[in-house]
Design an enzyme around this catalytic site. Sequence first.
Site, short mmCIF file in Angstrom:
data_model
loop_
_atom_site.label_atom_id
_atom_site.label_comp_id
_atom_site.label_asym_id
_atom_site.label_seq_id
_atom_site.Cartn_x
_atom_site.Cartn_y
_atom_site.Cartn_z
N ASP A 34 -65.74 8.74 7.99
CA ASP A 34 -64.43 8.11 7.92
C ASP A 34 -64.38 6.85 8.77
O ASP A 34 -63.75 5.85 8.39
CB ASP A 34 -63.35 9.09 8.41
CG ASP A 34 -63.11 10.22 7.41
OD1 ASP A 34 -63.67 10.16 6.31
OD2 ASP A 34 -62.38 11.16 7.75
N GLU A 36 -66.87 4.77 9.54
CA GLU A 36 -67.56 3.66 8.87
C GLU A 36 -66.69 3.08 7.75
O GLU A 36 -66.61 1.86 7.57
CB GLU A 36 -68.90 4.15 8.28
CG GLU A 36 -69.98 4.45 9.29
CD GLU A 36 -71.23 4.99 8.61
OE1 GLU A 36 -72.16 4.20 8.35
OE2 GLU A 36 -71.26 6.20 8.31
N PHE A 37 -66.05 3.97 7.00
CA PHE A 37 -65.19 3.51 5.91
C PHE A 37 -64.04 2.65 6.45
O PHE A 37 -63.76 1.57 5.92
CB PHE A 37 -64.62 4.72 5.14
CG PHE A 37 -63.72 4.35 3.99
CD1 PHE A 37 -64.24 4.08 2.73
CD2 PHE A 37 -62.34 4.21 4.18
CE1 PHE A 37 -63.41 3.72 1.67
CE2 PHE A 37 -61.50 3.86 3.14
CZ PHE A 37 -62.04 3.61 1.88
N SER A 83 -55.21 11.86 -34.32
CA SER A 83 -55.98 12.96 -33.76
C SER A 83 -57.19 13.23 -34.64
O SER A 83 -57.23 12.83 -35.80
CB SER A 83 -55.10 14.22 -33.65
OG SER A 83 -54.57 14.53 -34.92
N LEU A 84 -58.19 13.90 -34.08
CA LEU A 84 -59.39 14.22 -34.84
C LEU A 84 -59.30 15.61 -35.44
O LEU A 84 -58.65 16.49 -34.89
CB LEU A 84 -60.63 14.16 -33.92
CG LEU A 84 -61.01 12.80 -33.35
CD1 LEU A 84 -62.23 12.94 -32.46
CD2 LEU A 84 -61.29 11.80 -34.46
N GLU A 113 -70.36 12.16 -28.32
CA GLU A 113 -69.68 11.95 -27.04
C GLU A 113 -69.11 13.29 -26.55
O GLU A 113 -68.76 14.16 -27.35
CB GLU A 113 -68.52 10.96 -27.19
CG GLU A 113 -68.93 9.61 -27.75
CD GLU A 113 -67.75 8.75 -28.18
OE1 GLU A 113 -67.99 7.70 -28.78
OE2 GLU A 113 -66.59 9.16 -27.93
N LYS A 115 -66.23 15.66 -25.26
CA LYS A 115 -64.79 15.69 -25.54
C LYS A 115 -64.08 16.11 -24.25
O LYS A 115 -64.10 17.27 -23.86
CB LYS A 115 -64.48 16.68 -26.66
CG LYS A 115 -63.02 16.65 -27.10
CD LYS A 115 -62.79 17.59 -28.29
CE LYS A 115 -61.34 17.51 -28.74
NZ LYS A 115 -60.39 17.89 -27.70
N ASP A 117 -61.25 16.97 -21.49
CA ASP A 117 -59.99 17.72 -21.51
C ASP A 117 -59.00 16.98 -20.61
O ASP A 117 -58.80 17.33 -19.46
CB ASP A 117 -60.22 19.14 -21.01
CG ASP A 117 -59.05 20.05 -21.34
OD1 ASP A 117 -58.19 19.65 -22.14
OD2 ASP A 117 -58.98 21.17 -20.78
N GLU A 173 -59.58 8.50 -22.00
CA GLU A 173 -59.01 9.78 -21.56
C GLU A 173 -58.86 9.76 -20.05
O GLU A 173 -59.84 9.55 -19.32
CB GLU A 173 -59.93 10.92 -21.98
CG GLU A 173 -59.30 12.27 -22.00
CD GLU A 173 -58.68 12.60 -23.35
OE1 GLU A 173 -58.16 13.71 -23.49
OE2 GLU A 173 -58.72 11.74 -24.25
N TYR A 225 -63.59 5.07 -24.52
CA TYR A 225 -64.51 5.43 -25.59
C TYR A 225 -64.28 4.77 -26.94
O TYR A 225 -65.03 5.02 -27.88
CB TYR A 225 -64.53 6.95 -25.79
CG TYR A 225 -63.17 7.60 -25.94
CD1 TYR A 225 -62.35 7.35 -27.03
CD2 TYR A 225 -62.71 8.48 -24.95
CE1 TYR A 225 -61.11 7.95 -27.16
CE2 TYR A 225 -61.48 9.09 -25.08
CZ TYR A 225 -60.68 8.83 -26.18
OH TYR A 225 -59.45 9.42 -26.31
N LYS A 312 -65.40 22.08 -31.09
CA LYS A 312 -64.86 22.68 -29.87
C LYS A 312 -65.63 23.95 -29.53
O LYS A 312 -65.92 24.77 -30.41
CB LYS A 312 -63.37 22.98 -30.03
CG LYS A 312 -62.55 21.74 -30.35
CD LYS A 312 -61.08 21.93 -30.13
CE LYS A 312 -60.70 21.72 -28.69
NZ LYS A 312 -59.26 21.72 -28.48
N CYS A 406 -37.03 40.16 -46.69
CA CYS A 406 -36.80 39.27 -45.54
C CYS A 406 -36.23 40.08 -44.37
O CYS A 406 -35.25 40.80 -44.53
CB CYS A 406 -35.81 38.16 -45.94
SG CYS A 406 -35.37 37.09 -44.54
N CYS A 409 -32.36 38.67 -43.81
CA CYS A 409 -31.26 38.79 -44.78
C CYS A 409 -31.49 39.83 -45.87
O CYS A 409 -30.61 40.09 -46.70
CB CYS A 409 -30.96 37.43 -45.42
SG CYS A 409 -32.28 36.84 -46.52
N CYS A 424 -38.91 33.60 -48.04
CA CYS A 424 -37.59 34.11 -48.40
C CYS A 424 -36.89 33.01 -49.20
O CYS A 424 -36.68 31.91 -48.68
CB CYS A 424 -36.78 34.44 -47.15
SG CYS A 424 -35.03 34.78 -47.49
N CYS A 430 -29.68 32.67 -45.60
CA CYS A 430 -30.54 33.31 -44.61
C CYS A 430 -30.37 32.58 -43.28
O CYS A 430 -30.74 31.40 -43.17
CB CYS A 430 -31.99 33.25 -45.08
SG CYS A 430 -33.15 34.13 -44.01
#
Length: 670
Positions: A34, A36-37, A83-84, A113, A115, A117, A173, A225, A312, A406, A409, A424, A430
Amino acid sequence: MSISDIKDRMEALVIELNQHNYNYYVLAQPTISDFEFDQKLKQLAELEKNHPEFQNEDSPTQKVGGEITKEFKTVKHRWPMLSLGNTYSEQDLKDFDERVRKAIGNDFEYVCELKFDGLSMSLTYQDGKLARAVTRGDGSKGDDVTTNIKTINKIPKQLKGSGYSYEFEIRGEVFMHRAAFERLNNERIEKGEIPYANPRNFAAGTVKLQDSKEVARRPLDCFLYFLYTEKQLFKTHWESLNTVKNWGFHVCEHNKLCKNIDEVLDFIHYWDKNRFNLSYDIDGIVLKVNSYAQQHELGFTAKSPRWAISYKYKAEQVETVLESVTYQVGRTGAVTPVANLKPVLLAGTTVKRATLHNANEIERLDLHEKDTVFVEKGGEIIPKIISVNTLKRTDGATKMVYPSCCPECGTDLIRKEGEAVHYCPNDEACPPQIVGKIQHFISRKAMNIDGLGNETIEAFYRNGLIEHISDLYTLYERRDDLKNVERFGEKSISNMLEGIETSKQMPFEKVLFGLGIRYVGETVAKKIASYFRNIDSLINSSFEELTSVDEIGDRIAESIIEYFKDVKHLQQVEKLRQAGLQFESDDQPVVLASDKLEGKSFIISGVFESFSREELTELIQSNGGKILSSISGKLNYVVAGDNMGPSKLEKANKLNIPIISEQDVLEMIK
């Protein structure tokens, strides 16, 4: 030190200190002390004070945030954030590969590539500087979170090198490394705050904080990407990825260029075993066709590109007990079975319910009362039952039988040929269908009525205030009755009535989507509104007219015709029209350059010398021609360039459809 040496020293300190920050906060692996930083940071601050002309926006001395965003502005994406398509099956990938080969032949490559999260983000750069950062949102528009994104060290504020367009977008991402997540979550626990379930939730929550100073304290990372430009700069995606690294973008080092599907599967198998050694979470692999020309050739569906797919990895599974099965009736009358489970922890959240989809799924699982079942999160989001542990089934357990009536109803359920779902048909009486249709009508993507929510609609229905969407526009006359609704005071009533009045200005496409016609989603409603321009033309349209609209197939056309055959639906449209809703498109009609291509339909395939595909499309449409999405007997011409898809060529020849060039098109409109 000379002026040149000072500038070089400042640039070197910025790069070095940013890397140390990244090592410490994100990776939790500091490489210097720390002290040195702090000494290096102090030196940089002193140099910046004496030479402000060399100060870099990426300097760690500037990474403090501080701006407050009370409301995130909504921004329309220049290029939709689609979306893919997802799959958990290697066979689906092989089938995808086969479809690509049929369309463009065997001469192509894939880019594989990881994926991530995380949270999808679109960055716009102008003249080499970060101008705007926008979330995915609904795909067509998202929230402007530029102030917060500027605090992320790995996102350059000023690009390096040259060769980039004056304005472009790059997608990526935003995510949080596991070490940073654990450290920050422990701090929350120590403060008595509720911890986040996973790094993705923490990252998403951080990006939407109002105080950018707080965002700056939470170390986020970002992999980029995909590049979007008005004028294509590269021939391949792989070339693009390698070039944007030189501009200063953080690109994942694990991307791989693959020659065939076998190499793709090897990549997938490797990372299935090694993904846990990464410092961040991935949930799969994305593969994209490398050539941009071939991507254009493959094109898009309404929701996703045909040149990319994501695989996935299998989700976490747990075992629990099936307590009961209940049946939900949706706004379209679809009856969906829901499994009520003994609560169990799965992928960071407590799961109590899981979807069973339809009668076929109950039969496939061979469900019995109080079965012990295996549950996983499909796509890591929606829990679903995978199988039954029959070894733990109790003797004499009763088999689950899908109802014939149903559950709401009592009407006999129907199941159309070729469909898995029971419906239904009692849509006018309903209760869940009535309430669901009105809730859909007021929703954000439809009429977006302020002051009205799902619970309020339910309360109004219970109190006999509404039964149809048109009843919303008579609530002003029942103001006194509204006061009797629990927790609905004068201010709430005023806000709601104002929201209802404002909704009368919503465009035709929103009203059409709000009607809730089966299979007419947001995208389809836009295309229909643009083509027919008013409700009367749509009501009187034939099956042939409907299917001639881009992306309107037989099923959608049949559903629209069936909907407007019902007198009750026509009465609702008329009441809404009388209330002042927009049933005519207010877009200015396109002024045609000529009508020389009127009545003629075209498909464009391949790469062209004089025009881009977009320019050629505009040229044909501006002269009265129509662009279709697929080859059929209705098509008049295929406009073919280089690298035309072999499957399209074969189908056009089989149907004897003329194949013409871009020059032929120009001759036709001379």
